[in-house]
Design a protein around this motif. Structure first.
Motif, PDB file in Angstrom:
ATOM      1  N   ASP A   2       0.821  -1.203   0.000  1.00 46.47           N
ATOM      2  CA  ASP A   2       0.000   0.000   0.000  1.00 46.47           C
ATOM      3  C   ASP A   2       0.857   1.255   0.000  1.00 46.47           C
ATOM      4  OD1 ASP A   2      -2.322  -1.463  -0.038  1.00 46.47           O
ATOM      5  OD2 ASP A   2      -2.643  -1.350   2.124  1.00 46.47           O
ATOM      6  N   ALA A   3       1.913   1.245   0.802  1.00 48.56           N
ATOM      7  CA  ALA A   3       2.801   2.404   0.859  1.00 48.56           C
ATOM      8  C   ALA A   3       3.432   2.661  -0.504  1.00 48.56           C
ATOM      9  CB  ALA A   3       3.882   2.198   1.911  1.00 48.56           C
ATOM     10  N   MET A   4       3.891   1.621  -1.161  1.00 51.51           N
ATOM     11  CA  MET A   4       4.513   1.787  -2.472  1.00 51.51           C
ATOM     12  C   MET A   4       3.519   2.318  -3.488  1.00 51.51           C
ATOM     13  SD  MET A   4       7.715   1.403  -2.397  1.00 51.51           S
ATOM     14  CE  MET A   4       8.118   1.279  -4.129  1.00 51.51           C
ATOM     15  N   GLN A   6       0.979   4.256  -2.873  1.00 46.56           N
ATOM     16  CA  GLN A   6       0.773   5.672  -2.565  1.00 46.56           C
ATOM     17  C   GLN A   6       1.960   6.520  -3.020  1.00 46.56           C
ATOM     18  OE1 GLN A   6      -2.150   6.954  -1.554  1.00 46.56           O
ATOM     19  NE2 GLN A   6      -2.879   4.855  -1.736  1.00 46.56           N
ATOM     20  N   TYR A   7       3.154   6.017  -2.775  1.00 44.63           N
ATOM     21  CA  TYR A   7       4.343   6.744  -3.225  1.00 44.63           C
ATOM     22  C   TYR A   7       4.390   6.829  -4.744  1.00 44.63           C
ATOM     23  CZ  TYR A   7       6.379   6.888   1.451  1.00 44.63           C
ATOM     24  OH  TYR A   7       6.625   7.141   2.791  1.00 44.63           O
ATOM     25  N   GLN A   8       3.979   5.760  -5.414  1.00 41.00           N
ATOM     26  CA  GLN A   8       3.979   5.761  -6.877  1.00 41.00           C
ATOM     27  C   GLN A   8       2.999   6.813  -7.411  1.00 41.00           C
ATOM     28  OE1 GLN A   8       6.216   3.934  -8.722  1.00 41.00           O
ATOM     29  NE2 GLN A   8       5.492   5.225 -10.375  1.00 41.00           N
ATOM     30  N   LYS A   9       1.821   6.902  -6.809  1.00 42.02           N
ATOM     31  CA  LYS A   9       0.842   7.919  -7.208  1.00 42.02           C
ATOM     32  C   LYS A   9       1.406   9.316  -6.969  1.00 42.02           C
ATOM     33  CE  LYS A   9      -3.310   5.170  -6.321  1.00 42.02           C
ATOM     34  NZ  LYS A   9      -4.479   4.994  -5.440  1.00 42.02           N
ATOM     35  N   SER A  10       2.007   9.494  -5.813  1.00 40.92           N
ATOM     36  CA  SER A  10       2.617  10.781  -5.476  1.00 40.92           C
ATOM     37  C   SER A  10       3.717  11.136  -6.472  1.00 40.92           C
ATOM     38  CB  SER A  10       3.178  10.727  -4.059  1.00 40.92           C
ATOM     39  OG  SER A  10       3.809  11.923  -3.727  1.00 40.92           O
ATOM     40  N   LEU A  11       4.536  10.161  -6.808  1.00 41.76           N
ATOM     41  CA  LEU A  11       5.629  10.379  -7.749  1.00 41.76           C
ATOM     42  C   LEU A  11       5.104  10.800  -9.113  1.00 41.76           C
ATOM     43  CD1 LEU A  11       8.663  10.260  -8.314  1.00 41.76           C
ATOM     44  CD2 LEU A  11       8.351   7.850  -8.929  1.00 41.76           C
ATOM     45  N   ARG A  30      13.409   8.632  -2.274  1.00 44.20           N
ATOM     46  CA  ARG A  30      14.051   8.151  -1.043  1.00 44.20           C
ATOM     47  C   ARG A  30      13.073   7.318  -0.217  1.00 44.20           C
ATOM     48  NH1 ARG A  30      18.214   8.905   1.842  1.00 44.20           N
ATOM     49  NH2 ARG A  30      18.952  10.800   0.857  1.00 44.20           N
ATOM     50  N   SER A  31      11.858   7.813  -0.064  1.00 40.54           N
ATOM     51  CA  SER A  31      10.854   7.073   0.712  1.00 40.54           C
ATOM     52  C   SER A  31      10.563   5.724   0.076  1.00 40.54           C
ATOM     53  CB  SER A  31       9.567   7.898   0.816  1.00 40.54           C
ATOM     54  OG  SER A  31       9.792   9.079   1.554  1.00 40.54           O
ATOM     55  N   MET A  32      10.498   5.694  -1.240  1.00 38.89           N
ATOM     56  CA  MET A  32      10.277   4.424  -1.931  1.00 38.89           C
ATOM     57  C   MET A  32      11.446   3.478  -1.681  1.00 38.89           C
ATOM     58  SD  MET A  32       8.654   5.978  -5.461  1.00 38.89           S
ATOM     59  CE  MET A  32       8.295   4.410  -6.276  1.00 38.89           C
TER      60      MET A  32
END
Length: 142
Positions: A2-4, A6-11, A30-32
């Protein structure tokens, strides 16, 4: 996962609105990378950290303390993979930057000494590892 996601959408949004060289884009990479390390996906994490480093070098130059943090992250991935020589190179680079940018008594410098000690310990160089651990301890006790 789920975190990945969300980070992918943000990216995706950051790449469209801010561009590939923005500091926020680097922070998302970095977060990814951090998530991927926690999942044991070291090669994928390394790709993310290399993107971070590329963006930071363009924006900040090679002697900024943030570069040391990224070198440290790359070194940690290499350390976890058992690539001790490569990890040592990353930690040595981080140490050089830490010393110039933050000074010999900064907690980041202590952390880097400790990580160098870990590499040396795993290479069987116990005396030098102890010297690095003591440097870290001296800084942290101040």
């Amino acid at each position: 996962e789920d975190a990945m996601q969300q980070y992918q959408k943000s990216l995706e949004i950051q790449l469209k609105t801010l561009g590939p060289d923005h500091s926020s884009t680097a922070a998302t990479y970095r977060s990814m990378g951090n998530v991927l390390v926690s999942q044991g996906k070291y090669e994928d994490a390394m790709q993310q950290y290399r993107k971070v480093l590329e963006i930071q070098l363009k924006a900040l130059g090679p002697e900024h303390f943030v570069i040391a943090t990224t070198n440290h992250s790359i070194g940690t991935v290499m350390y976890r993979q058992g690539k001790y020589e490569d990890a040592m190179q990353q930690y040595q680079t981080a140490l050089e930057i830490d010393l110039k940018a933050l000074g010999p008594e900064h907690s980041s410098t202590a952390t880097t000494y400790h990580c160098i000690g870990n590499v040396l310990y795993n290479q069987g160089n116990y005396e030098e590892a102890m010297r690095q651990y003591l440097k870290a301890l001296e800084i942290n006790l101040k």
